[in-house]
Design a protein around this motif. Structure first.
Motif: not given
Length: 99
Positions: A64-67, A62, A69-70, A96
């Motif tokens: 974006v890698n949300l983890s 994907r 970003e957190m 992004r």
């Protein structure tokens, strides 16, 4: 410094004395330099983020890698407090979705 120049410098800075005006003028020059460097670093960060996104997408992942970003949000918050989170969100938004 001439009286006219001193009066203009004091007026331009909001200072009430020539000494304060000189200090403010010098500090503003330093801030302008820092801002230029920060903008350059943000532009560099955007370019690196694009590389990461392209590699991730090319490998079937994907954008974006949300983890991740957190992790970034937590790091900025830990270092700069609540406004650090706002700054991190702005940086993430700038980086992004360019790919």
């Amino acid at each position: 410094m001439s009286t006219t120049t001193a009066a203009t410098t004091v007026t331009d800075t909001g200072a009430r004395t020539e000494d304060a005006a000189r200090l403010i003028t010098g500090a503003r020059e330093r801030i302008d330099d820092l801002d230029g460097r920060i903008i350059g670093l943000v532009q560099e960060r955007i370019a690196v983020s694009e590389q990461i996104q392209r590699a991730r997408i090319a490998s079937g992942g994907r954008r974006v890698n949300l983890s991740r970003e957190m992790e970034i949000l937590t790091h900025y918050s830990d270092q700069l407090g609540k406004n650090g989170t706002v700054l991190a969100m702005t940086l993430l938004d700038l980086c992004r979705g360019r790919v």
